[in-house]
Scaffold this motif. Structure first.
Motif, PDB file in Angstrom:
ATOM      1  N   ILE A  11       0.833  -1.201   0.000  1.00 36.50           N
ATOM      2  CA  ILE A  11       0.000   0.000   0.000  1.00 36.50           C
ATOM      3  C   ILE A  11       0.868   1.252   0.000  1.00 36.50           C
ATOM      4  N   TYR A  62       2.201   1.772  -3.349  1.00 34.01           N
ATOM      5  CA  TYR A  62       1.140   2.311  -4.208  1.00 34.01           C
ATOM      6  C   TYR A  62       1.002   3.815  -4.012  1.00 34.01           C
ATOM      7  N   VAL A  63       0.989   4.261  -2.759  1.00 34.60           N
ATOM      8  CA  VAL A  63       0.821   5.688  -2.468  1.00 34.60           C
ATOM      9  C   VAL A  63       1.989   6.495  -3.027  1.00 34.60           C
ATOM     10  N   ALA A 102      -6.215   4.322  -2.185  1.00 37.88           N
ATOM     11  CA  ALA A 102      -5.333   3.643  -1.234  1.00 37.88           C
ATOM     12  C   ALA A 102      -6.149   2.980  -0.131  1.00 37.88           C
ATOM     13  N   ASN A 115      -7.774  -0.256  -1.410  1.00 36.35           N
ATOM     14  CA  ASN A 115      -6.795  -1.353  -1.444  1.00 36.35           C
ATOM     15  C   ASN A 115      -6.461  -1.860  -0.050  1.00 36.35           C
ATOM     16  N   ALA A 171       0.843   9.464   3.521  1.00 34.61           N
ATOM     17  CA  ALA A 171       0.454   9.984   2.206  1.00 34.61           C
ATOM     18  C   ALA A 171       0.494  11.510   2.185  1.00 34.61           C
TER      19      ALA A 171
END
Length: 219
Positions: free
Chosen positions: A28, A31-32, A62, A65, A110
């Motif tokens: 994750i 991904y961010v 996010a 997910n 994030a």
């Protein structure tokens, strides 16, 4: 065990399993970071409205997910074991609390990464961070409830999108309005209505989860 002891034990179990594996959290975070970097390469610089909207879009996907696997990752044998030893309300509350912790950490990271990559135009940083925290809590409560329902259908991702859409759109509108006020540095009194709406949405969502989940769990 009492309800509080069951919730504490289940939350500790989820945190321990996550700390041991770290695969999901690392995925994750990757991904961010990668999404923020791609957005930076695509836009380079954005105005305040797009900066705000882009951040919430990244955080929304996010959170999907991160939370969509809340119930799917539990095997049928483990669910049967929980059914025998735990109250269903303690199970759904433990999932909500765990996902709130996860989303709070994820949202903070994030926001920090996003602010470092893009120039941070926030006028009231403390209040904007409060808006991010409320958004993390709201995403956690809504998607945990939806994940618990969709996990029983056998098509978790599709059902999550269908069930969450009517709830998440007005939630996003309120969050964007609240964070936009903080972005412009407006008087905090003007944002109390949005905060009240977010608190009401979370209270209603948790209440519905407590009423509905025991019937889903029984099936």
């Amino acid at each position: 065990m009492s309800l509080l002891q069951q919730i504490t034990t289940l939350v500790n179990k989820d945190l321990t399993l996550e700390w041991r594996s770290k695969h999901a959290v690392n995925g994750i975070l990757l991904y961010v970071v990668s999404t923020v970097f791609v957005c930076y390469q695509a836009f380079k610089s954005v105005d305040t409205l797009i900066w705000n909207a882009l951040f919430w879009i990244i955080l929304l996907f996010a959170s999907i997910n991160a939370i969509s696997r809340s119930f799917v990752q539990e095997s049928q044998y483990r669910q049967l074991y929980y059914y025998a030893i735990a109250n269903p309300r303690s199970i759904i509350l433990s999932k909500i609390i765990y996902n709130i912790i996860l989303m709070t950490v994820l949202s903070a990271i994030a926001y920090i990464v996003y602010s470092l990559v893009f120039q941070n135009p926030v006028g009231d940083p403390l209040f904007y961070f409060i808006a991010v925290f409320l958004g993390a809590v709201s995403f956690a409560t809504v998607f945990t409830m939806v994940s618990g329902i969709s996990a029983k259908t056998g098509n978790n991702s599709t059902m999550m999108a269908v069930l969450a859409f009517p709830i998440i759109i007005p939630l996003l509108i309120v969050l964007i309005t609240l964070s936009q006020n903080a972005l412009q540095g407006l008087d905090r009194v003007e944002s109390y209505n949005e905060i009240g709406v977010l608190v009401a949405i979370n209270v209603i969502t948790v209440t519905i989860s407590l009423l509905l989940f025991p019937y889903l769990w029984r099936d």
